[in-house]
Design a protein around this motif. Structure first.
Motif, PDB file in Angstrom:
ATOM      1  N   ALA B  27      -5.805 -16.529  -4.807  1.00  0.00           N
ATOM      2  CA  ALA B  27      -6.632 -16.162  -5.959  1.00  0.00           C
ATOM      3  C   ALA B  27      -8.109 -16.279  -5.602  1.00  0.00           C
ATOM      4  O   ALA B  27      -8.902 -15.379  -5.879  1.00  0.00           O
ATOM      5  CB  ALA B  27      -6.305 -17.051  -7.159  1.00  0.00           C
ATOM      6  N   MET B  56     -16.251  -1.057 -10.541  1.00  0.00           N
ATOM      7  CA  MET B  56     -15.181  -2.058 -10.670  1.00  0.00           C
ATOM      8  C   MET B  56     -13.931  -1.626  -9.933  1.00  0.00           C
ATOM      9  O   MET B  56     -13.233  -2.434  -9.321  1.00  0.00           O
ATOM     10  CB  MET B  56     -14.856  -2.285 -12.146  1.00  0.00           C
ATOM     11  CG  MET B  56     -15.845  -3.227 -12.783  1.00  0.00           C
ATOM     12  SD  MET B  56     -15.500  -3.432 -14.495  1.00  0.00           S
ATOM     13  CE  MET B  56     -13.787  -3.822 -14.465  1.00  0.00           C
ATOM     14  N   HIS B  66     -11.478   5.698  -4.179  1.00  0.00           N
ATOM     15  CA  HIS B  66     -12.039   5.233  -5.439  1.00  0.00           C
ATOM     16  C   HIS B  66     -13.499   5.633  -5.608  1.00  0.00           C
ATOM     17  O   HIS B  66     -14.088   5.386  -6.660  1.00  0.00           O
ATOM     18  CB  HIS B  66     -11.893   3.705  -5.528  1.00  0.00           C
ATOM     19  CG  HIS B  66     -10.484   3.262  -5.796  1.00  0.00           C
ATOM     20  ND1 HIS B  66     -10.060   1.972  -5.627  1.00  0.00           N
ATOM     21  CD2 HIS B  66      -9.410   3.951  -6.239  1.00  0.00           C
ATOM     22  CE1 HIS B  66      -8.780   1.885  -5.939  1.00  0.00           C
ATOM     23  NE2 HIS B  66      -8.354   3.070  -6.306  1.00  0.00           N
ATOM     24  N   LEU B  91      -4.825  -6.046  -0.173  1.00  0.00           N
ATOM     25  CA  LEU B  91      -3.425  -5.652  -0.376  1.00  0.00           C
ATOM     26  C   LEU B  91      -2.485  -6.801  -0.034  1.00  0.00           C
ATOM     27  O   LEU B  91      -1.533  -7.085  -0.763  1.00  0.00           O
ATOM     28  CB  LEU B  91      -3.111  -4.437   0.498  1.00  0.00           C
ATOM     29  CG  LEU B  91      -1.673  -3.940   0.481  1.00  0.00           C
ATOM     30  CD1 LEU B  91      -1.355  -3.310  -0.855  1.00  0.00           C
ATOM     31  CD2 LEU B  91      -1.429  -2.943   1.594  1.00  0.00           C
ATOM     32  N   HIS B  97       0.708 -12.607  -3.597  1.00  0.00           N
ATOM     33  CA  HIS B  97       0.474 -13.384  -4.815  1.00  0.00           C
ATOM     34  C   HIS B  97       1.314 -12.808  -5.969  1.00  0.00           C
ATOM     35  O   HIS B  97       2.023 -13.541  -6.658  1.00  0.00           O
ATOM     36  CB  HIS B  97      -1.028 -13.306  -5.120  1.00  0.00           C
ATOM     37  CG  HIS B  97      -1.503 -14.038  -6.341  1.00  0.00           C
ATOM     38  ND1 HIS B  97      -2.254 -15.172  -6.265  1.00  0.00           N
ATOM     39  CD2 HIS B  97      -1.382 -13.764  -7.658  1.00  0.00           C
ATOM     40  CE1 HIS B  97      -2.564 -15.580  -7.489  1.00  0.00           C
ATOM     41  NE2 HIS B  97      -2.043 -14.739  -8.359  1.00  0.00           N
ATOM     42  N   GLY B  98       1.250 -11.489  -6.135  1.00  0.00           N
ATOM     43  CA  GLY B  98       1.934 -10.846  -7.259  1.00  0.00           C
ATOM     44  C   GLY B  98       3.438 -10.915  -7.134  1.00  0.00           C
ATOM     45  O   GLY B  98       4.142 -11.244  -8.098  1.00  0.00           O
ATOM     46  N   LEU B  99       3.950 -10.642  -5.927  1.00  0.00           N
ATOM     47  CA  LEU B  99       5.410 -10.634  -5.805  1.00  0.00           C
ATOM     48  C   LEU B  99       5.963 -12.052  -5.772  1.00  0.00           C
ATOM     49  O   LEU B  99       7.091 -12.270  -6.206  1.00  0.00           O
ATOM     50  CB  LEU B  99       5.841  -9.789  -4.615  1.00  0.00           C
ATOM     51  CG  LEU B  99       5.691  -8.316  -5.027  1.00  0.00           C
ATOM     52  CD1 LEU B  99       5.618  -7.411  -3.832  1.00  0.00           C
ATOM     53  CD2 LEU B  99       6.807  -7.872  -5.943  1.00  0.00           C
ATOM     54  N   LEU B 102       6.370 -12.714  -9.322  1.00  0.00           N
ATOM     55  CA  LEU B 102       7.595 -12.069  -9.808  1.00  0.00           C
ATOM     56  C   LEU B 102       8.812 -12.939  -9.483  1.00  0.00           C
ATOM     57  O   LEU B 102       9.734 -13.094 -10.294  1.00  0.00           O
ATOM     58  CB  LEU B 102       7.721 -10.706  -9.125  1.00  0.00           C
ATOM     59  CG  LEU B 102       8.649  -9.677  -9.743  1.00  0.00           C
ATOM     60  CD1 LEU B 102       8.215  -9.392 -11.163  1.00  0.00           C
ATOM     61  CD2 LEU B 102       8.625  -8.398  -8.934  1.00  0.00           C
ATOM     62  N   ILE B 130       6.060  -1.967  -0.386  1.00  0.00           N
ATOM     63  CA  ILE B 130       4.773  -1.637  -1.019  1.00  0.00           C
ATOM     64  C   ILE B 130       3.627  -1.934  -0.051  1.00  0.00           C
ATOM     65  O   ILE B 130       2.620  -1.224  -0.038  1.00  0.00           O
ATOM     66  CB  ILE B 130       4.636  -2.387  -2.370  1.00  0.00           C
ATOM     67  CG1 ILE B 130       3.877  -1.535  -3.381  1.00  0.00           C
ATOM     68  CG2 ILE B 130       3.949  -3.716  -2.247  1.00  0.00           C
ATOM     69  CD1 ILE B 130       4.674  -0.481  -4.029  1.00  0.00           C
ATOM     70  N   ILE B 133       3.611   1.052   2.427  1.00  0.00           N
ATOM     71  CA  ILE B 133       3.075   2.243   1.754  1.00  0.00           C
ATOM     72  C   ILE B 133       1.573   2.088   1.542  1.00  0.00           C
ATOM     73  O   ILE B 133       0.785   3.002   1.800  1.00  0.00           O
ATOM     74  CB  ILE B 133       3.800   2.465   0.408  1.00  0.00           C
ATOM     75  CG1 ILE B 133       5.270   2.828   0.651  1.00  0.00           C
ATOM     76  CG2 ILE B 133       3.124   3.566  -0.395  1.00  0.00           C
ATOM     77  CD1 ILE B 133       6.107   2.845  -0.604  1.00  0.00           C
ATOM     78  N   VAL B 137      -1.569   4.360   2.942  1.00  0.00           N
ATOM     79  CA  VAL B 137      -2.594   4.989   2.097  1.00  0.00           C
ATOM     80  C   VAL B 137      -3.985   4.587   2.577  1.00  0.00           C
ATOM     81  O   VAL B 137      -4.889   5.425   2.675  1.00  0.00           O
ATOM     82  CB  VAL B 137      -2.394   4.610   0.616  1.00  0.00           C
ATOM     83  CG1 VAL B 137      -3.546   5.124  -0.241  1.00  0.00           C
ATOM     84  CG2 VAL B 137      -1.080   5.152   0.087  1.00  0.00           C
ATOM     85  N   THR B 140      -4.971   6.242   5.997  1.00  0.00           N
ATOM     86  CA  THR B 140      -5.086   7.709   6.005  1.00  0.00           C
ATOM     87  C   THR B 140      -6.130   8.223   5.022  1.00  0.00           C
ATOM     88  O   THR B 140      -6.328   9.425   4.925  1.00  0.00           O
ATOM     89  CB  THR B 140      -3.731   8.377   5.674  1.00  0.00           C
ATOM     90  OG1 THR B 140      -3.278   7.867   4.409  1.00  0.00           O
ATOM     91  CG2 THR B 140      -2.701   8.116   6.738  1.00  0.00           C
TER      92      THR B 140
END
Lengths: 129, 141
Positions: B27, B56, B66, B91, B97-99, B102, B130, B133, B137, B140
């Motif tokens: 975090a 942002m 972005h 990433l 952290h996110g998974l 989960l 993820i 992938i 992204v 490339t």
């Protein structure tokens, strides 16, 4: 020793955890929302680069560009970030846990103005102004 | 609702403790990356050429896609190896952290051992997929 967790749904809803419980629930809902949002967004970014998946990728991203979705996801992303910072500070300096309730008030004082301004900007541009 | 009893987690320096610490440190790392991306964008003429929303979006994930829809005249400086490394770090920290979060939800609400084990494996597969992938992204774009 066993860990007993046989609490029914109605019993759980009657639990009056107040401020800390509210941040816990919002943190969890927010975390799940961000995982789903970011996961699908990465997938959409990949698909949009390929002819076979471009339509699906653009469709998924168009959901995220909708201002109603942004009102929702920004609430949870910002809350998750600010509440997460509070958790990090209190966990890494355990003596501060004594001031948990004050920390939660402070957290809302930081969250509300930032979210309020963002909400104003998102809704204004969403309604075409 | 009746749930089965489960053994309490062990204390000490084990996987759960390492991940507990990782969740907090990642975090902080994400906060740091956001600050670096924000500062970098302001140094690369974001003040004149980008709206706060675009700024942002870049700060959360420093990917040149972005910036594509903004008034930035020269996108080359936004595509350097430095920003790709920053994006891959973001990433990695955000994904792990996110998974792991989960996984915590799975551990909390799924009482059947068999379903819990399958969902653990599924979370691991989603994380690896993820990440691959996402890296594709990033390199490339």
């Amino acid at each position: 020793m066993g860990l007993k967790r046989n609490v029914g749904l109605m019993e759980a809803l009657r639990y009056q955890g107040k401020g800390p419980m509210l941040t816990y629930i919002l943190h969890r809902i927010g975390g799940l929302s961000i995982v789903i949002f970011v996961g699908l967004h990465i997938l959409a970014g990949y698909l949009a680069n390929h002819a076979w998946g471009a339509n699906l990728g653009i469709f998924i991203n168009s959901i995220y560009e909708n201002w109603l979705f942004q009102v929702f996801i920004f609430f949870f992303a910002l809350f998750h970030a600010i509440n997460g910072l509070r958790i990090v500070i209190l966990d890494l300096w355990p003596k501060l846990i004594e001031y948990q309730r004050e920390a939660i008030w402070l957290e809302w004082f930081v969250f509300l103005p930032i979210y309020g301004i963002a909400l104003f900007v998102i809704v204004r541009s969403g309604l075409g102004g | 609702m009746k749930t089965k009893q489960r053994p309490a987690p062990l204390g000490g320096f084990n996987f759960d403790y390492i991940m507990w610490l990782f969740t907090r440190l990642s975090a902080l790392a994400m906060y740091l990356i956001v600050i670096v991306a924000l500062t970098g964008a302001l140094l690369m003429s974001a003040r004149q050429n980008m709206s706060i929303a675009d700024l942002m979006r870049w700060a959360f994930m420093p990917n040149p896609n972005h910036v594509a829809s903004t008034n930035i005249p020269d996108i080359e400086v936004w595509k350097t190896i430095f920003w790709q490394v920053m994006a891959i770090l973001m990433l990695f920290f955000a994904g792990a952290h996110g998974l792991h979060g989960l996984l915590n939800v799975v551990e909390d609400y799924i009482s059947s051992r068999r379903i819990r084990m399958s969902l653990r494996a599924l979370v691991l597969v989603i994380w690896v997929a993820i990440s691959l992938i996402g890296i594709t992204v990033i390199v490339t774009s």
